[in-house]
Design an enzyme around this catalytic site. Structure first.
Site, short mmCIF file in Angstrom:
data_model
loop_
_atom_site.label_atom_id
_atom_site.label_comp_id
_atom_site.label_asym_id
_atom_site.label_seq_id
_atom_site.Cartn_x
_atom_site.Cartn_y
_atom_site.Cartn_z
N TYR A 50 0.84 -1.21 0.00
CA TYR A 50 0.00 0.00 0.00
C TYR A 50 0.87 1.26 0.00
O TYR A 50 0.73 2.13 -0.87
CB TYR A 50 -0.93 -0.02 1.20
CG TYR A 50 -1.90 1.13 1.20
CD1 TYR A 50 -2.92 1.22 0.25
CD2 TYR A 50 -1.81 2.15 2.15
CE1 TYR A 50 -3.81 2.27 0.24
CE2 TYR A 50 -2.71 3.20 2.14
CZ TYR A 50 -3.70 3.27 1.19
OH TYR A 50 -4.58 4.31 1.19
N ASP A 51 1.78 1.34 0.97
CA ASP A 51 2.60 2.55 1.11
C ASP A 51 3.42 2.81 -0.15
O ASP A 51 3.42 3.92 -0.69
CB ASP A 51 3.59 2.41 2.29
CG ASP A 51 2.90 2.19 3.62
OD1 ASP A 51 1.65 2.13 3.65
OD2 ASP A 51 3.62 2.08 4.63
N SER A 94 -14.83 2.69 12.85
CA SER A 94 -16.00 1.84 12.62
C SER A 94 -15.97 0.62 13.55
O SER A 94 -16.99 0.25 14.13
CB SER A 94 -16.08 1.44 11.14
OG SER A 94 -14.82 1.08 10.64
N GLY A 112 -2.35 0.72 22.84
CA GLY A 112 -3.31 1.81 22.62
C GLY A 112 -2.70 3.20 22.72
O GLY A 112 -3.41 4.20 22.68
N GLN A 114 -0.55 4.39 20.54
CA GLN A 114 -0.32 4.95 19.20
C GLN A 114 -1.39 5.99 18.88
O GLN A 114 -2.52 5.88 19.37
CB GLN A 114 -0.29 3.84 18.12
CG GLN A 114 -1.61 3.18 17.78
CD GLN A 114 -1.94 1.99 18.67
OE1 GLN A 114 -1.61 1.96 19.85
NE2 GLN A 114 -2.65 1.01 18.14
N ASP A 178 2.79 -1.00 12.33
CA ASP A 178 1.70 -0.06 12.64
C ASP A 178 2.34 1.27 13.09
O ASP A 178 3.09 1.28 14.06
CB ASP A 178 0.86 -0.65 13.77
CG ASP A 178 -0.52 -0.02 13.87
OD1 ASP A 178 -1.45 -0.61 13.32
OD2 ASP A 178 -0.64 1.04 14.52
#
Ligand code: UDP
Length: 216
Positions: A50-51, A94, A112, A114, A178
């Site tokens: 993707y990147d 979502s 959590g 990040q 991530d």
């Protein structure tokens, strides 16, 4: 795909928009990220297709612009959310809202801590329209995103409050590569497009929660 669209734009003398992404900055070592930052991408990691795909598409845009004078507009879009996301989209806003509304535990990846900066969809659309209507010399790349920055723990709290849910949180492994932090420097968009987001996270979440309540 990008090359085919560029060929069409060249043949038809059309203006072409490229939806690039904050992912071109990878796991950034400069914070917040200005457009001049060249990024910190792992070229062989899980997210690399993707990147690097998005980075290569930017390269093609600028090559066609330089070689053939194609009128290009490149926006680097940061995390965006809002009504009409799919409940199974898999992204954090979502996921958390759907989990909270179903009284399931909110899945926090890693510890959590990040961070991400979440832009409400209407603000993004306004930025894109302004970019397409801007003077032809302005190619971008331009960051479009909300500079408000939140940890995933803070987002989980905000979603639980907004949904009035009794959900707990559960910690899951952090996906490979991530990014630890992400926040747009939007000085360029402010200067060139007279744009900045209007919808704060609390209001945007409320509008998104209303949508998902009706949906699920
Ligand atoms: N994330 C999370 N729980 C989820 C989905 C995502 O904690 O159920 C985390 C994810 O690891 C990342 C952040 O939320 O750190 C944003 O993920 P998302 O896929 O929405 O966007 P991106 O990582 O592409 O910025």
């Amino acid at each position: 795909g990008a090359m085919h669209r560029l060929g069409m734009a060249k043949a038809n003398n059309a203006k072409i928009f490229h939806a690039s992404t904050s992912e071109v900055y990878g796991d950034p070592t400069v914070h917040p990220q200005p457009e001049s930052y060249r990024g910190h991408v792992n070229p062989i990691g899980l997210r690399a297709c993707y990147d690097e795909g998005k980075r290569a598409a930017e390269t093609l845009m600028f090559d066609y612009h330089r070689m053939h004078g194609v009128d290009i507009r490149v926006a680097r879009i940061f995390n965006t959310y809002g009504p009409r996301m799919r409940p199974d989209d898999g992204r954090v806003v979502s996921n958390f809202i759907v989990q909270a509304l179903r009284n399931e535990s909110l899945t926090i990846y890693g510890d959590g801590s990040q961070t991400r900066s979440f832009c409400f969809v209407d603000d993004l659309v306004e930025g894109l329209i302004r970019l397409m209507d801007s003077e032809p010399e302005f190619t971008g790349p331009v960051n479009l995103g909300n500079p408000g920055e939140f940890s995933m723990l803070a987002l989980a709290d905000a979603v639980i409050r907004e949904t009035d849910s009794g959900s707990a949180t559960v910690f899951k492994p952090l996906p490979e590569d991530d990014p630890m932090q992400r926040r747009p420097d939007i000085s360029l968009a402010q200067e060139m497009l007279d744009w900045r987001p209007q919808v704060e996270l609390k209001e945007g979440l409320a509008r998104t929660v209303t949508y998902f309540r009706d949906l699920i």
